[in-house]
Write a protein that holds these residues in place. Sequence first.
Motif, PDB file in Angstrom:
ATOM      1  N   HIS A 118       1.758   9.228  34.008  1.00  0.00           N
ATOM      2  CA  HIS A 118       1.979   8.233  32.959  1.00  0.00           C
ATOM      3  C   HIS A 118       1.445   8.707  31.610  1.00  0.00           C
ATOM      4  N   GLN A 119       0.377   9.481  31.621  1.00  0.00           N
ATOM      5  CA  GLN A 119      -0.180   9.955  30.356  1.00  0.00           C
ATOM      6  C   GLN A 119       0.064  11.459  30.257  1.00  0.00           C
ATOM      7  N   SER A 120      -0.957  12.236  30.542  1.00  0.00           N
ATOM      8  CA  SER A 120      -0.808  13.687  30.614  1.00  0.00           C
ATOM      9  C   SER A 120      -2.030  14.186  31.367  1.00  0.00           C
TER      10      SER A 120
ATOM     11  N   ARG B 153      -5.202  14.393  29.125  1.00  0.00           N
ATOM     12  CA  ARG B 153      -5.760  13.154  28.613  1.00  0.00           C
ATOM     13  C   ARG B 153      -6.594  12.409  29.669  1.00  0.00           C
TER      14      ARG B 153
ATOM     15  N   TYR C  68       9.136   7.924  32.602  1.00  0.00           N
ATOM     16  CA  TYR C  68       8.105   8.955  32.731  1.00  0.00           C
ATOM     17  C   TYR C  68       8.636  10.315  33.153  1.00  0.00           C
TER      18      TYR C  68
ATOM     19  N   LEU D 277       6.142  16.752  38.099  1.00  0.00           N
ATOM     20  CA  LEU D 277       6.050  18.198  38.317  1.00  0.00           C
ATOM     21  C   LEU D 277       6.348  18.962  37.033  1.00  0.00           C
ATOM     22  N   PHE D 278       7.452  18.618  36.429  1.00  0.00           N
ATOM     23  CA  PHE D 278       7.884  19.342  35.239  1.00  0.00           C
ATOM     24  C   PHE D 278       6.947  19.092  34.062  1.00  0.00           C
ATOM     25  N   ASN D 279       6.567  17.839  33.879  1.00  0.00           N
ATOM     26  CA  ASN D 279       5.692  17.505  32.765  1.00  0.00           C
ATOM     27  C   ASN D 279       4.372  18.259  32.865  1.00  0.00           C
TER      28      ASN D 279
ATOM     29  N   GLY E 134       3.535  20.669  34.935  1.00  0.00           N
ATOM     30  CA  GLY E 134       3.719  22.113  35.041  1.00  0.00           C
ATOM     31  C   GLY E 134       3.835  22.752  33.674  1.00  0.00           C
ATOM     32  N   SER E 135       4.614  22.138  32.812  1.00  0.00           N
ATOM     33  CA  SER E 135       4.784  22.716  31.482  1.00  0.00           C
ATOM     34  C   SER E 135       3.497  22.612  30.672  1.00  0.00           C
ATOM     35  N   GLU E 136       2.782  21.520  30.846  1.00  0.00           N
ATOM     36  CA  GLU E 136       1.519  21.365  30.109  1.00  0.00           C
ATOM     37  C   GLU E 136       0.481  22.403  30.552  1.00  0.00           C
TER      38      GLU E 136
ATOM     39  N   LEU F  98      -2.747  27.075  30.999  1.00  0.00           N
ATOM     40  CA  LEU F  98      -4.150  26.660  31.042  1.00  0.00           C
ATOM     41  C   LEU F  98      -4.720  26.623  32.452  1.00  0.00           C
TER      42      LEU F  98
ATOM     43  N   THR G  93      13.245  15.302  31.568  1.00  0.00           N
ATOM     44  CA  THR G  93      12.314  15.506  30.462  1.00  0.00           C
ATOM     45  C   THR G  93      12.859  14.891  29.177  1.00  0.00           C
TER      46      THR G  93
ATOM     47  N   ARG H 292      12.190  11.321  29.354  1.00  0.00           N
ATOM     48  CA  ARG H 292      10.795  11.000  29.055  1.00  0.00           C
ATOM     49  C   ARG H 292      10.539  11.042  27.553  1.00  0.00           C
ATOM     50  N   ILE H 293      10.977  12.130  26.927  1.00  0.00           N
ATOM     51  CA  ILE H 293      10.699  12.295  25.498  1.00  0.00           C
ATOM     52  C   ILE H 293      11.312  11.158  24.684  1.00  0.00           C
TER      53      ILE H 293
ATOM     54  N   SER I  92       7.273  16.287  25.678  1.00  0.00           N
ATOM     55  CA  SER I  92       7.063  15.703  27.001  1.00  0.00           C
ATOM     56  C   SER I  92       5.609  15.309  27.200  1.00  0.00           C
TER      57      SER I  92
ATOM     58  N   SER J  56       5.086  11.953  24.790  1.00  0.00           N
ATOM     59  CA  SER J  56       6.010  10.822  24.671  1.00  0.00           C
ATOM     60  C   SER J  56       5.317   9.489  24.887  1.00  0.00           C
ATOM     61  N   THR J  57       4.377   9.421  25.828  1.00  0.00           N
ATOM     62  CA  THR J  57       3.737   8.135  26.096  1.00  0.00           C
ATOM     63  C   THR J  57       2.456   7.945  25.294  1.00  0.00           C
TER      64      THR J  57
ATOM     65  N   ILE K 284       6.842  27.382  32.891  1.00  0.00           N
ATOM     66  CA  ILE K 284       6.065  27.027  34.081  1.00  0.00           C
ATOM     67  C   ILE K 284       5.870  28.241  34.989  1.00  0.00           C
TER      68      ILE K 284
END
Lengths: 208, 208
Positions: A21-23, A26, A106, A110-112, A114-116, A120, A173, A176-177, B115, B118-119, B177
């Motif tokens: 829901h967030q990231s 966060r 949302y 996985l994709f959200n 994973g990309s973030e 890192l 995605t 979501r955006i 992505s 967005s929220t 990813i």
Amino acid sequence: MAQITPTPIRLQEALYELMWHQSYGRVTIDAICERAGVRKGSFYHAYPDKATLAIEAFEFAWKNEAKPWLDDAFSPSEAPLTRLANWLDGGLQKTLQCQQEHGKVYGCPLFNVGSELSTLEPTVAEKVVEILRRNRRYIMTALRDAQAEDLIEIDDADEVARDVLTLVEGALTQARISNSADPIRRLPLSVGRLIGALIPRPSNLTVS
Amino acid sequence: MAQITPTPIRLQEALYELMWHQSYGRVTIDAICERAGVRKGSFYHAYPDKATLAIEAFEFAWKNEAKPWLDDAFSPSEAPLTRLANWLDGGLQKTLQCQQEHGKVYGCPLFNVGSELSTLEPTVAEKVVEILRRNRRYIMTALRDAQAEDLIEIDDADEVARDVLTLVEGALTQARISNSADPIRRLPLSVGRLIGALIPRPSNLTVS
DNA sequence: ACGCTACTTGACTAATTAGTCAAATCAAGC
DNA sequence: GCTTGATTTGACTAATTAGTCAAGTAGCGT
């Protein structure tokens, strides 16, 4: 405390939902603990860090949500293209239900995440890649069957399965955006274009 | 200090690169200032917060990097499908160059950050949507021309342009990813499948 | 009931981080 | 050279956050 659900599971569920829901970044350890109804000491007793928990959370969600759903949608008892239709429609229904409940779209955790996290937290990204690969197998099997039954004409089912998954994840995605279900609604037509066939209506109208 | 580049620009460039290579959430104000060679007070003199800076950073990158590149790749002086080829090949070349330099594949900052935020930061997400829309126009124009010249057969250039962009952005995210350029390498064939035509070789071999 | 182990708790530290502000510096016009 | 307004600085505060730990508690076998 005699918790109904064991602490590690509660932590997994908490992080999964929060980071979806967030990231990932966060979400604080405190927030995870609060949502799980657990103190921070218990967190560190169960897991060394957030990344390790995230990996287990993804695996847990796969086993308990994604896999059963995919096994149902892609059941070989259905015609190959109907399986794709079931999958896409199921995703749309979930999205709409979630939108009604939270007012937000949302996309795919996985994709959200994973990309973030790719640069890192490589271990988490690797887990994401692994689960995405499992997803692809369902698509590939359906495409092979469709090809064998002369429903589509493709040269390489594996390659096309990659494209289908990429298109679907891309649309999730986008959804979501832009906080809109429209990109997902369009998917049956889009995927149909990609594989050169019309995606039929779904057979399976149940939503979890 | 007589900086060569004005402070706001340096801050924009700093955040842009940092959030692309890492993530928006991971980048602290201190890190932005350090990379920009500026003290924190100057940051808050120039911008009220990180989100505002991010929006300007995206607009700056559009104007100074993305737009000139797209104007070149999609130049109407080229055949319509060659424009798509130029675009995809340019993206691949950039990716490979970046990979050689940093050992990492970073994908598309718009999609990654969009992505992630967005929220959490709707204003930033809105900016991302806006710039993605600008991207789509290039694709749409090329597709319309291709259609007018009977190079492809599609029913709705706008819809297909959406699909092409979705596929490309999806592939860029997959590439990030999995930290591999392969999904991008595959794009000419994949996009070709989507629009029902073979993407030719690119005409334009320059990389910025 | 006893003791052992696994788990939980709450209070703690140290480090990071966002954001503030008065004073110093600069640049430009006059 | 002086004044004025814009910009920069460095030192500051307050809040958040990750991670630690000794003491406590629950549960289980015997």
